[in-house]
Design an enzyme around this catalytic site. Structure first.
Site, PDB file in Angstrom:
ATOM      1  N   ASP A   8     -21.307  50.642  21.312  1.00 31.71           N
ATOM      2  CA  ASP A   8     -21.603  51.580  22.392  1.00 31.71           C
ATOM      3  C   ASP A   8     -22.298  50.794  23.502  1.00 31.71           C
ATOM      4  O   ASP A   8     -22.353  49.551  23.466  1.00 31.71           O
ATOM      5  CB  ASP A   8     -22.411  52.796  21.886  1.00 31.71           C
ATOM      6  N   CYS A  65     -24.557  49.094  17.889  1.00 22.94           N
ATOM      7  CA  CYS A  65     -25.159  50.071  18.798  1.00 22.94           C
ATOM      8  C   CYS A  65     -26.562  49.565  19.128  1.00 22.94           C
ATOM      9  O   CYS A  65     -26.875  48.401  18.857  1.00 22.94           O
ATOM     10  CB  CYS A  65     -25.148  51.481  18.207  1.00 22.94           C
ATOM     11  N   THR A  67     -29.711  50.240  17.991  1.00 19.36           N
ATOM     12  CA  THR A  67     -30.512  49.858  16.826  1.00 19.36           C
ATOM     13  C   THR A  67     -29.661  49.442  15.628  1.00 19.36           C
ATOM     14  O   THR A  67     -30.174  48.834  14.689  1.00 19.36           O
ATOM     15  CB  THR A  67     -31.355  51.054  16.349  1.00 19.36           C
ATOM     16  N   HIS A  98     -24.217  40.464  -2.864  1.00 13.44           N
ATOM     17  CA  HIS A  98     -24.568  41.560  -3.774  1.00 13.44           C
ATOM     18  C   HIS A  98     -23.885  42.880  -3.455  1.00 13.44           C
ATOM     19  O   HIS A  98     -23.718  43.708  -4.355  1.00 13.44           O
ATOM     20  CB  HIS A  98     -26.090  41.788  -3.754  1.00 13.44           C
ATOM     21  N   HIS A 133     -23.067  42.920  -9.946  1.00 14.13           N
ATOM     22  CA  HIS A 133     -23.053  43.615  -8.656  1.00 14.13           C
ATOM     23  C   HIS A 133     -21.798  44.490  -8.512  1.00 14.13           C
ATOM     24  O   HIS A 133     -21.849  45.546  -7.890  1.00 14.13           O
ATOM     25  CB  HIS A 133     -23.153  42.605  -7.515  1.00 14.13           C
TER      26      HIS A 133
HETATM   27  C1  RB5 Z   1     -28.039  54.911  22.477  1.00 11.48           C
HETATM   28  O1  RB5 Z   1     -29.065  55.149  23.391  1.00 11.48           O
HETATM   29  C2  RB5 Z   1     -28.620  54.690  21.088  1.00 11.48           C
HETATM   30  O2  RB5 Z   1     -29.122  55.883  20.600  1.00 11.48           O
HETATM   31  C3  RB5 Z   1     -27.572  54.100  20.180  1.00 11.48           C
HETATM   32  O3  RB5 Z   1     -27.124  52.898  20.693  1.00 11.48           O
HETATM   33  C4  RB5 Z   1     -28.032  53.790  18.762  1.00 11.48           C
HETATM   34  O4  RB5 Z   1     -29.198  53.024  18.766  1.00 11.48           O
HETATM   35  C5  RB5 Z   1     -28.105  54.931  17.849  1.00 11.48           C
HETATM   36  O5  RB5 Z   1     -28.487  54.839  16.680  1.00 11.48           O
END
Ligand code: RB5
Length: 158
Positions: A8, A65, A67, A98, A133
């Protein structure tokens, strides 16, 4: 190996670095976007890659994304997908040894380009250790099926 990569807007900047690292490891890369830093919804992009993986049109996927958390949530809902949110070469190595992870997830706002390149390199070249595993992965499938059948949310009954 055929690897699809997607992101994203929060992962857009890191996607180019990841694509280069994947190609350097010998992967045939399919880039599923997004292709700008304009805001998009991460599930739409995660499911593009998950769809290819489910259909056998690629061997592994990389999701990025902000995080890595949202895309991890998407990926681990899908049967047969073992998604690992990795933050360093150690977690990348263990996710292969694993967990036989077939989906690497990165946080574009968490992990810098140098560390991300190392993660991809290690993740691509590390084999699954199998043995105990493999039995644990089979147990995940068994307990998931049991929980889905019972609909009661308990996985510890025999
Ligand atoms: C986008 O702002 C953010 O929420 C997305 O990239 C991600 O971190 C969601 O988990």
């Amino acid at each position: 190996m055929r690897v699809a990569v997607t992101c994203d807007h929060g992962g857009y900047a890191l996607k180019r670095v990841v694509g280069e690292a994947l190609r350097a490891s010998g992967a045939e890369v399919t880039d599923l976007g997004t292709d700008t830093d304009a805001s998009v919804d991460y599930p739409d992009y995660a499911f593009r890659a998950l769809d290819l993986l489910r259909k056998g049109e690629c061997d592994r996927i990389v999701l990025i994304c902000g995080t890595g958390i949202g895309m991890s949530i998407c990926a681990n809902r899908i049967p047969g997908v073992r998604a690992a949110l990795c933050h360093d070469a150690f977690t990348a190595r263990m996710s292969r040894l694993h967990n036989d992870a077939n989906c690497l997830v990165l946080g574009g706002r968490v992990t810098g380009p140098g560390v991300a390149s190392d993660i991809v390199d290690v993740w691509m070249k590390t084999p699954f250790e199998a043995g105990r595993h493999a039995a644990r992965l089979a147990r995940i499938e068994e307990l998931t099926a049991r929980m889905n059948e019972s609909g009661k949310g308990r996985g510890d009954r025999s």
